[in-house]
Write a protein that holds these residues in place. Structure first.
Motif, short mmCIF file in Angstrom:
data_model
loop_
_atom_site.label_atom_id
_atom_site.label_comp_id
_atom_site.label_asym_id
_atom_site.label_seq_id
_atom_site.Cartn_x
_atom_site.Cartn_y
_atom_site.Cartn_z
N GLU A 173 64.59 -0.33 40.17
CA GLU A 173 64.20 0.77 41.05
C GLU A 173 63.39 0.27 42.24
O GLU A 173 63.59 0.72 43.37
CB GLU A 173 63.38 1.80 40.28
N THR B 186 61.33 5.35 45.41
CA THR B 186 61.95 4.43 44.46
C THR B 186 61.00 3.29 44.12
O THR B 186 60.91 2.89 42.95
CB THR B 186 63.28 3.86 44.99
N GLY C 125 59.55 2.82 40.44
CA GLY C 125 59.78 1.53 39.80
C GLY C 125 58.50 0.95 39.22
O GLY C 125 58.46 0.51 38.07
N SER D 133 70.26 8.97 32.16
CA SER D 133 68.97 8.31 32.39
C SER D 133 67.85 9.07 31.69
O SER D 133 66.94 8.45 31.12
CB SER D 133 68.68 8.21 33.88
N PHE E 282 70.99 5.68 40.01
CA PHE E 282 69.96 6.23 40.89
C PHE E 282 70.45 7.33 41.82
O PHE E 282 69.64 8.06 42.40
CB PHE E 282 69.34 5.11 41.72
N TYR F 157 67.21 -0.89 44.55
CA TYR F 157 67.71 0.46 44.72
C TYR F 157 68.78 0.55 45.79
O TYR F 157 69.54 1.51 45.83
CB TYR F 157 66.57 1.44 45.02
#
Length: 120
Positions: A19, A46, A50, A103, A32, A23
């Protein structure tokens, strides 16, 4: 249960690194849902998400370290907190973007199993 916590920590670290630093990789679009034209607009989120995932993984790892050093109550409490937080945040992810249901399940189900194992 502690092996599961270690696996969750490893996965959280890997996802967090992806992430925060990968990304923009089009191969990760299914994970994502970030389109090339949106890279600059979503960078702030992001990268922060992350590092949030990396921090949560560090919390699990710290809890496991404490348990291994004999601080059972403290370590278990930290592992339980991080697991519960991930279950909650997986539900938030599902509620906020249904297309990320895989996810969301990945974020919530293993920690929910961990909670079940630790609380029974």
């Amino acid at each position: 249960e502690y092996v599961l916590a270690a696996v969750i920590a490893a996965v959280g670290t890997i996802v967090g690194l992806l992430e925060a630093f990968r990304y923009r990789d089009p191969r990760l679009y299914p994970i994502f849902l970030i389109k090339p034209g949106d890279y600059d607009a979503v960078r702030l989120w992001t990268v922060n998400v992350g590092f949030y995932n990396i921090t949560m993984a560090a919390g699990l790892t710290t809890g496991l370290f404490l348990v291994s050093r004999g601080y059972l109550a403290e370590g278990r409490t930290l592992v339980l907190f991080v697991a519960a937080a991930n279950v909650f945040l997986g539900a938030v992810l599902l509620a906020s973007e249904r297309r990320l249901w895989v996810s969301a399940l990945g974020q919530a189900v293993p920690p929910a199993i961990l909670l079940g194992l630790m609380l029974t």
